[in-house]
Design an enzyme around this catalytic site. Structure first.
Site, short mmCIF file in Angstrom:
data_model
loop_
_atom_site.label_atom_id
_atom_site.label_comp_id
_atom_site.label_asym_id
_atom_site.label_seq_id
_atom_site.Cartn_x
_atom_site.Cartn_y
_atom_site.Cartn_z
N SER A 164 -11.77 -50.96 2.64
CA SER A 164 -10.39 -51.22 3.05
C SER A 164 -10.35 -52.42 4.00
CB SER A 164 -9.80 -49.95 3.68
OG SER A 164 -8.41 -50.04 3.80
N ASP A 329 -6.58 -46.06 -6.86
CA ASP A 329 -6.19 -46.75 -5.63
C ASP A 329 -4.93 -47.58 -5.87
OD1 ASP A 329 -6.05 -48.22 -3.25
OD2 ASP A 329 -8.22 -48.56 -3.17
N HIS A 359 -6.64 -44.30 -2.69
CA HIS A 359 -7.44 -45.17 -1.82
C HIS A 359 -8.42 -44.38 -0.96
CE1 HIS A 359 -8.38 -48.71 0.56
NE2 HIS A 359 -8.02 -48.09 1.66
#
Length: 384
Positions: A164, A329, A359
């Protein structure tokens, strides 16, 4: 306990001088010029380490956290660490990143709120920076981590890994410091934020700015319950929708009411209660200005800036790469990982993790993600 019945939320839950240190160590980096033209007269990074550095420095691994993470990657909760490590499945004795083999370093990012210099830190006059804290970019954050590596005597990382927001910094490390990165693992991330992502981040910032308790960023002297916890909580709720998949929210909650509440009479659905819980939970462990600062760094993320575009920047990366995506995601879709893998010469095909959770699968699907990382490290050890 229902959110409305919980104790008042502190104006900020940033780590402050005098709070328990826990496992944190601190590195003073000196004055720091920023990409935006701003300047910080002094920068400090909090970090944690596990394992022992080999005499030749050949076993160093850098772990970079996501938006609301920190340096406490692994280990129990305790003084200074209200929650257990956020990636315990990945780092530790016998884990994919085995701390009996690797020396692991995890810093709290520049602009963070868990011991590193950020908006909640004392400014030159001794009061929190607040609204005066300058804009920082992903490149600034990596430049600070480069200075940390210098202080630790680490000339080259065997692996730089993150997911991320941490993955943004992984790619910047590989692009800006090629001689210092032997291998990288970029998980559920992107080389450049898109219009869709910027729109999502913008609404989160708007929620914080609209909270009267935000006070333009100067709220640190506010009493509990009078800070920007409502705006920060809403920002987290917006974000959390992109962290999870539609499939999970539909199958887990659907249209189920919350307890005995009747939505036709003003009550909530269970999914509404779920989001409110996560918003309140973050507001009690984080800092609104830090959320703004780090989100802005994500909005401006562009690996190709001043490098001839994203594809050219990726093509110049010399490190061997592992690129991992989560199939559901919707924050960093698989196509963004495929772009990274397609243009980095030393990256193989994207490894896709199957998850119903979106995610957050990079955290939840520990077995799958861990298997990819462990296999990658084994291959690196065999060939180097």
């Amino acid at each position: 306990m229902p959110v409305a019945q919980r104790p008042p939320t502190p104006a900020s839950s940033a780590w402050r001088e005098g709070d328990p240190v826990g496992r944190r160590q601190f590195a003073d980096l000196g004055p720091f010029a920023l990409e935006s033209g701003g300047r910080l007269p002094a920068v400090r990074l909090a970090y944690e380490t596990w394992g022992e550095l080999a005499p030749d420095g050949s076993n160093a691994v850098l772990v970079l956290h996501a938006l609301t993470g920190d340096s406490h990657v692994t280990g129990p909760a305790g003084d200074g660490h209200p929650t257990p490590g956020w990636w315990q499945s990945m780092v530790g004795p016998g884990a994919p990143i085995d701390t009996e083999r690797w020396f692991v370093v995890a810093p709290n990012v520049l602009g963070g709120c868990q011991g590193s210099t950020g908006p909640a830190s004392p400014g030159p006059d001794g009061t929190p920076w607040g609204s005066r804290f300058p804009q920082v970019s992903v490149r600034d954050q990596v430049a600070a981590e480069v200075r940390l590596a210098d202080l630790l005597g680490i000339r080259r990382w065997s692996l730089v890994i993150g997911a991320s927001m941490g993955g943004l910094r992984v790619l910047e490390w590989a692009a800006s410091e090629p001689q210092r990165v032997a291998a990288f693992a970029a998980i559920a991330t992107s080389a450049q934020t898109t219009g869709d992502q910027i729109a999502n981040f913008h609404t989160q910032l708007a929620a914080i700015h609209a909270d009267p308790g935000f006070r333009g960023g100067d709220y640190y002297d506010a009493a509990p319950g009078e800070g920007p916890h409502v705006g920060l909580g809403i920002a987290r709720q917006i974000a959390h929708q992109s962290y999870r998949s539609a499939l999970e929210l539909d199958e887990r909650f659907g249209r189920i009411p919350q307890g005995a509440e009747d939505p036709l009479e003003g009550g909530r659905f269970a999914v509404q209660s779920y989001l409110e819980h996560h918003g309140d939970k973050l507001a009690r462990r984080f800092d609104a200005n830090t959320y703004v600062t780090l989100t802005r760094s994500m909005i401006t993320h562009d690996l190709g800036r001043d490098r001839g575009g994203v594809d050219n920047a990726l093509a110049q990366i010399t490190a061997h790469g592992l690129v991992v995506a989560v199939d559901t995601d919707r924050l960093f879709p698989v196509a963004q990982s495929e772009r990274i893998a397609a243009h980095v010469p030393g990256a193989g095909p994207v490894r896709v993790v199957h998850s119903d959770f979106g995610h957050d699968g990079f955290l939840i699907e520990a077995d799958q993600v861990g298997e990819h990382v462990a296999e990658f490290l084994r291959e690196r050890v065999r060939t180097h």
